[in-house]
Design a protein around this motif. Structure first.
Motif, PDB file in Angstrom:
ATOM      1  N   THR B   3       0.852  -1.183   0.000  1.00  0.00           N
ATOM      2  CA  THR B   3       0.000   0.000   0.000  1.00  0.00           C
ATOM      3  C   THR B   3       0.884   1.227   0.000  1.00  0.00           C
ATOM      4  OG1 THR B   3      -0.109  -0.331   2.360  1.00  0.00           O
ATOM      5  CG2 THR B   3      -2.061  -0.938   1.108  1.00  0.00           C
ATOM      6  N   SER B   4       1.174   1.711  -1.176  1.00  0.00           N
ATOM      7  CA  SER B   4       2.026   2.894  -1.278  1.00  0.00           C
ATOM      8  C   SER B   4       1.177   4.126  -0.965  1.00  0.00           C
ATOM      9  CB  SER B   4       2.620   2.997  -2.685  1.00  0.00           C
ATOM     10  OG  SER B   4       1.621   2.767  -3.632  1.00  0.00           O
ATOM     11  N   LYS B   5       1.436   4.713   0.207  1.00  0.00           N
ATOM     12  CA  LYS B   5       0.592   5.841   0.621  1.00  0.00           C
ATOM     13  C   LYS B   5       1.077   7.143   0.018  1.00  0.00           C
ATOM     14  CE  LYS B   5      -2.167   4.546   4.447  1.00  0.00           C
ATOM     15  NZ  LYS B   5      -1.570   3.415   5.162  1.00  0.00           N
ATOM     16  N   THR B   6       2.341   7.183  -0.330  1.00  0.00           N
ATOM     17  CA  THR B   6       2.870   8.428  -0.875  1.00  0.00           C
ATOM     18  C   THR B   6       2.456   8.578  -2.326  1.00  0.00           C
ATOM     19  OG1 THR B   6       4.863   7.211  -1.325  1.00  0.00           O
ATOM     20  CG2 THR B   6       4.892   8.624   0.613  1.00  0.00           C
ATOM     21  N   LYS B   7       1.599   9.557  -2.537  1.00  0.00           N
ATOM     22  CA  LYS B   7       1.119   9.789  -3.904  1.00  0.00           C
ATOM     23  C   LYS B   7       1.444  11.228  -4.247  1.00  0.00           C
ATOM     24  CE  LYS B   7      -0.620   6.046  -5.439  1.00  0.00           C
ATOM     25  NZ  LYS B   7       0.720   5.464  -5.299  1.00  0.00           N
ATOM     26  N   SER B   8       2.674  11.454  -4.625  1.00  0.00           N
ATOM     27  CA  SER B   8       3.043  12.827  -4.936  1.00  0.00           C
ATOM     28  C   SER B   8       2.427  13.249  -6.272  1.00  0.00           C
ATOM     29  CB  SER B   8       4.566  12.965  -4.993  1.00  0.00           C
ATOM     30  OG  SER B   8       5.079  11.984  -5.860  1.00  0.00           O
ATOM     31  N   HIS B   9       2.452  12.325  -7.234  1.00  0.00           N
ATOM     32  CA  HIS B   9       1.880  12.688  -8.546  1.00  0.00           C
ATOM     33  C   HIS B   9       0.371  12.574  -8.495  1.00  0.00           C
ATOM     34  CE1 HIS B   9       2.272   8.356  -8.535  1.00  0.00           C
ATOM     35  NE2 HIS B   9       1.360   8.292  -9.494  1.00  0.00           N
ATOM     36  N   GLN B  10      -0.264  13.269  -9.428  1.00  0.00           N
ATOM     37  CA  GLN B  10      -1.729  13.225  -9.510  1.00  0.00           C
ATOM     38  C   GLN B  10      -2.181  11.833  -9.886  1.00  0.00           C
ATOM     39  OE1 GLN B  10      -3.523  16.043 -12.141  1.00  0.00           O
ATOM     40  NE2 GLN B  10      -4.371  17.061 -10.359  1.00  0.00           N
ATOM     41  N   THR B  11      -3.145  11.358  -9.174  1.00  0.00           N
ATOM     42  CA  THR B  11      -3.711  10.071  -9.548  1.00  0.00           C
ATOM     43  C   THR B  11      -5.212  10.205  -9.690  1.00  0.00           C
ATOM     44  OG1 THR B  11      -4.155   9.332  -7.333  1.00  0.00           O
ATOM     45  CG2 THR B  11      -1.957   8.905  -8.179  1.00  0.00           C
ATOM     46  N   SER B  12      -5.778   9.294 -10.460  1.00  0.00           N
ATOM     47  CA  SER B  12      -7.219   9.373 -10.668  1.00  0.00           C
ATOM     48  C   SER B  12      -7.966   8.497  -9.674  1.00  0.00           C
ATOM     49  CB  SER B  12      -7.564   8.962 -12.094  1.00  0.00           C
ATOM     50  OG  SER B  12      -6.934   7.752 -12.405  1.00  0.00           O
ATOM     51  N   HIS B 137     -15.660  15.913 -16.103  1.00  0.00           N
ATOM     52  CA  HIS B 137     -14.645  16.517 -16.946  1.00  0.00           C
ATOM     53  C   HIS B 137     -13.246  16.373 -16.355  1.00  0.00           C
ATOM     54  CE1 HIS B 137     -13.928  18.908 -20.533  1.00  0.00           C
ATOM     55  NE2 HIS B 137     -12.853  19.307 -19.889  1.00  0.00           N
ATOM     56  N   GLU B 138     -13.154  16.641 -15.067  1.00  0.00           N
ATOM     57  CA  GLU B 138     -11.848  16.584 -14.412  1.00  0.00           C
ATOM     58  C   GLU B 138     -11.272  15.161 -14.459  1.00  0.00           C
ATOM     59  OE1 GLU B 138     -10.493  17.897 -10.116  1.00  0.00           O
ATOM     60  OE2 GLU B 138     -12.240  19.015 -10.827  1.00  0.00           O
ATOM     61  N   ARG B 139     -12.162  14.217 -14.183  1.00  0.00           N
ATOM     62  CA  ARG B 139     -11.737  12.823 -14.183  1.00  0.00           C
ATOM     63  C   ARG B 139     -11.231  12.420 -15.576  1.00  0.00           C
ATOM     64  NH1 ARG B 139     -15.176   7.452 -12.616  1.00  0.00           N
ATOM     65  NH2 ARG B 139     -16.299   8.736 -11.124  1.00  0.00           N
ATOM     66  N   ARG B 142      -7.766  13.891 -16.205  1.00  0.00           N
ATOM     67  CA  ARG B 142      -6.717  13.143 -15.513  1.00  0.00           C
ATOM     68  C   ARG B 142      -6.435  11.811 -16.207  1.00  0.00           C
ATOM     69  NH1 ARG B 142      -8.886  12.144 -10.338  1.00  0.00           N
ATOM     70  NH2 ARG B 142     -10.374  13.858 -10.487  1.00  0.00           N
ATOM     71  N   ALA B 143      -7.508  11.149 -16.639  1.00  0.00           N
ATOM     72  CA  ALA B 143      -7.318   9.854 -17.305  1.00  0.00           C
ATOM     73  C   ALA B 143      -6.535  10.034 -18.599  1.00  0.00           C
ATOM     74  CB  ALA B 143      -8.675   9.207 -17.588  1.00  0.00           C
ATOM     75  N   LEU B 144      -6.831  11.111 -19.333  1.00  0.00           N
ATOM     76  CA  LEU B 144      -6.098  11.363 -20.578  1.00  0.00           C
ATOM     77  C   LEU B 144      -4.636  11.666 -20.280  1.00  0.00           C
ATOM     78  CD1 LEU B 144      -8.678  13.390 -22.691  1.00  0.00           C
ATOM     79  CD2 LEU B 144      -7.638  11.207 -23.308  1.00  0.00           C
ATOM     80  N   CYS B 145      -4.376  12.407 -19.181  1.00  0.00           N
ATOM     81  CA  CYS B 145      -2.986  12.672 -18.781  1.00  0.00           C
ATOM     82  C   CYS B 145      -2.290  11.357 -18.435  1.00  0.00           C
ATOM     83  CB  CYS B 145      -2.942  13.605 -17.579  1.00  0.00           C
ATOM     84  SG  CYS B 145      -3.374  15.295 -17.979  1.00  0.00           S
ATOM     85  N   ASP B 146      -2.977  10.543 -17.632  1.00  0.00           N
ATOM     86  CA  ASP B 146      -2.399   9.262 -17.218  1.00  0.00           C
ATOM     87  C   ASP B 146      -2.067   8.398 -18.427  1.00  0.00           C
ATOM     88  OD1 ASP B 146      -2.550   9.914 -14.595  1.00  0.00           O
ATOM     89  OD2 ASP B 146      -4.475   8.922 -14.238  1.00  0.00           O
ATOM     90  N   ALA B 147      -2.909   8.481 -19.466  1.00  0.00           N
ATOM     91  CA  ALA B 147      -2.692   7.653 -20.651  1.00  0.00           C
ATOM     92  C   ALA B 147      -1.714   8.299 -21.613  1.00  0.00           C
ATOM     93  CB  ALA B 147      -4.019   7.383 -21.349  1.00  0.00           C
ATOM     94  N   GLY B 148      -1.160   9.458 -21.216  1.00  0.00           N
ATOM     95  CA  GLY B 148      -0.168  10.129 -22.055  1.00  0.00           C
ATOM     96  C   GLY B 148      -0.731  10.637 -23.360  1.00  0.00           C
ATOM     97  N   LEU B 149      -2.020  10.989 -23.343  1.00  0.00           N
ATOM     98  CA  LEU B 149      -2.669  11.389 -24.588  1.00  0.00           C
ATOM     99  C   LEU B 149      -3.101  12.844 -24.554  1.00  0.00           C
ATOM    100  CD1 LEU B 149      -3.522   9.990 -27.239  1.00  0.00           C
ATOM    101  CD2 LEU B 149      -5.754   9.557 -26.212  1.00  0.00           C
ATOM    102  N   TRP B 150      -3.045  13.441 -23.361  1.00  0.00           N
ATOM    103  CA  TRP B 150      -3.631  14.767 -23.179  1.00  0.00           C
ATOM    104  C   TRP B 150      -3.099  15.787 -24.176  1.00  0.00           C
ATOM    105  CZ3 TRP B 150      -7.617  17.217 -21.565  1.00  0.00           C
ATOM    106  CH2 TRP B 150      -7.558  18.588 -21.326  1.00  0.00           C
TER     107      TRP B 150
END
Ligand SMILES: Nc1ncnc2c1ncn2[C@@H]1O[C@H](COP(=O)(O)OP(=O)(O)OP(=O)(O)O)[C@@H](O)[C@H]1O
Ligand SMILES: [Mg+2]
Lengths: 287, 267
Positions: B3-12, B137-139, B142-150
């Motif tokens: 359980t990695s609690k440190t989430k410095s980067h944005q996650t969805s 919209h926000e979600r 973020r998903a598009l950013c996560d998928a490297g498509l934004w």
């Protein structure tokens, strides 16, 4: 090796013979169509004028006979109601057949009856409504909506079959994608399958409309006809096929000309609907 | 489970941890044809596990049992257990629809919805579950950013998804899956329809995603398995032959058939 490149003279002869035979067949098939169009155009174009489209038939024995306004509006009203009945039912049936029933016994039975319905002569639909709603039961008398009902029966198998085909063209991968996203099946149908098939559904609906617009027999027993424009679907109503049917049998040459004018109008309307259907189908193809 | 609690980067995702998946004595059938014949295998949380094996050995069938898509095939059935975070998804009263929202899936051929815009494709999952468009919209972003498509699509979010390249379409499908906020990602040969460059981008993406999801990756490409998979499972004829850390499976396979397959003797 170079024997491959040489076509034997005999084969070339057979080939050209076949080409000519095909061409003759095409001409033979298209000639009647062209002749009908030309003849209707020749006889009917003389009747056209602004007042032809903006006045109702007068029904007078002498003098001005009036135009076909009530017939055009009547056809539009009757067919619109028929479409409003047949398309939702037909599309629903198609969704059942293609998405749910598939190869089940019930689906195969429904398919069989839809096919049988396709082959039923249109006059029988008129007769059926006549027996049930015009002379029998509580709802006696002629009315526009009864004509719509008869036309809807005629359109139903066309709409169902064309819709089933366009639903079958929706790739299964899209259904899978939606299901895998956790969508219930009915939402998959409503939000993914139907929108994707929409151009095809539209084409099928328009073809059925074109087919129904020209039908005379189902209307003869059910709406009977009228002279004046009416927007009451419970009343008797005029329509283009009925107008043609009645006018062309009259001894008055003015009326016969009006019949040809009405025929030309009907043909142009149907051509336009078919054109719209083609355009809708083309949109489908580009996807 | 890590359980990695440190989430410095944005996650969805709020929780940001994947569920471990345990498959126990799983049999899957197409009518009478048994395609998966009693498989036991673990997919550890926050790891990439590759499934390899010759064509027709039951890889896709196994994977489709993990989100209960298998039963959508007419005549198909499955028995056995699939434990998702220790809950058996085949036990009575489990709604397959809920399972599919927890276990996302990406298919071999990119399959964006052709009637929807790019942004509507990304939000399709939640919207098909009944969530309103405005809340998403926000979600989606973020998903598009996560998928490297934004960056590639931010100026054409309302354009039709059909205009994207194959690789972009596949990343869109990955974004669509991430926007569902699942715990497990199933990927059935996600790169086999793509060119090498797009393949590489998606591999990088998968590696990035494993910190938040459990990834099950079916692949025909053995070097892909060695590049990105932590664990590898080898299947043959509907049975699991061998599973373990990728390095060991490829360097010192215990089973002779595994050895033959990974050294290219057959398949
Ligand atoms: N829809 C289906 N209906 C009937 N049998 C199927 C179906 N899908 C797969 N099978 C059978 O199940 C077995 C396993 O198929 P599966 O698709 O799981 O293999 P796979 O390992 O994914 O192959 P590939 O690497 O080619 O994708 C095969 O024998 C196949 O013929
Ligand atoms: Mg497969």
């Amino acid at each position: 090796m170079n024997t491959l490149a040489v076509t034997s003279p005999r084969r070339r002869r057979v080939d050209s013979l076949a080409r000519w035979a095909l061409l003759a067949g095409v001409v033979l098939a298209l000639a009647p169509l062209a002749l009908v169009l030309l003849y209707v155009l020749k006889r009917g174009v003389g009747a056209l004028s602004l007042s032809f489209f903006t006045t109702d038939p007068t029904g007078a024995f002498f003098g001005d006979q009036g135009g076909i306004k009530s017939a055009i509006l009547g056809t539009i009203e009757i067919v619109a109601l028929a479409t409003a009945i047949a398309v939702p039912i037909g599309v629903t049936l198609a969704v059942y057949l293609n998405e749910i029933g598939r190869k089940s016994k019930l689906a195969m039975t429904v398919r069989y009856f839809v096919d049988v319905l396709t082959g039923v002569p249109s006059i029988l639909f008129g007769l059926f409504i006549y027996i049930v709603f015009v002379v029998g039961g509580m709802l006696t008398g002629f009315a526009a909506w009864k004509g719509s009902a008869a036309l809807a029966l005629l359109m139903l198998p066309i709409v169902t079959r064309t819709s089933e085909v366009s639903l079958a063209l929706v790739p299964d991968s899209l259904r899978e994608a939606a299901l895998a996203l956790g969508a219930p099946r009915w939402r998959v149908i409503l939000r993914v399958v139907l929108p994707t098939a929409l151009p095809g559904l539209l084409t099928g609906g328009l073809l059925a409309v074109a087919r129904a617009s020209g039908e005379t027999a189902p209307l003869l027993f059910t709406v009977l006809g009228a002279q004046a424009t009416t927007f009451s679907l419970g009343a008797q109503m005029n329509s283009l096929p009925l107008q043609i049917f009645n006018d062309v049998r009259e001894p008055n040459p003015q009326l016969v000309t009006r019949a040809w004018g009405a025929a030309l109008t009907l043909i142009v309307m149907i051509l336009l609907i078919n054109l719209a259907a083609r355009l809708a189908a083309r949109r489908n193809h580009l996807r | 489970m890590s359980t990695s609690k440190t989430k410095s980067h944005q996650t969805s995702k709020a929780s940001g941890k994947g569920f471990g998946v345990k498959v126990r004595a799983l049999h899957a059938f197409y009518d009478d044809n048994e395609a998966v014949k009693g498989v036991d295998v673990d997919f550890p949380a926050n790891k990439i596990t590759a499934i390899i094996g010759p064509s027709g050995c039951g890889k896709s069938t196994l994977v489709r049992c993990i989100n209960r898509m298998h039963e959508e095939v007419p005549g198909a059935s499955a028995k056995g257990q699939v434990l998702l975070d220790d809950l058996d998804i085949y036990s009575l009263g489990i709604d397959p629809v809920a399972v599919r929202r927890t276990v996302g899936m990406v298919f071999q051929k990119p399959n964006p919805f052709p009637t929807m815009s790019i942004i509507d494709n990304v939000t399709a999952g939640p919207r098909l579950a009944g969530v309103k468009r405005d809340e998403l919209h926000e979600r989606a972003e973020r998903a598009l950013c996560d998928a490297g498509l934004w960056n590639e699509v931010k100026d054409r979010l309302n354009k039709n998804a059909g205009g994207l390249s194959g690789g972009q379409q596949q990343r869109l499908c990955i974004a669509r899956m991430i926007a569902l906020e699942p715990e497990v990602l199933l990927m059935d040969e996600p790169c086999s329809a793509l060119d090498p460059h797009s393949t590489l981008r998606i591999e990088e993406l998968i590696v990035k995603l494993k910190s938040r999801f459990t990834v099950v990756l079916v692949t025909h490409n053995l070097s892909q398995a060695t590049r990105i998979a932590d664990y590898t499972a080898f299947m043959l004829d509907g049975e699991l032959v061998e599973a373990g850390p990728t390095k060991r499976i490829f360097a010192t396979p215990k089973n002779i058939r595994t050895k033959e397959y990974v050294t290219g003797k057959f398949g």
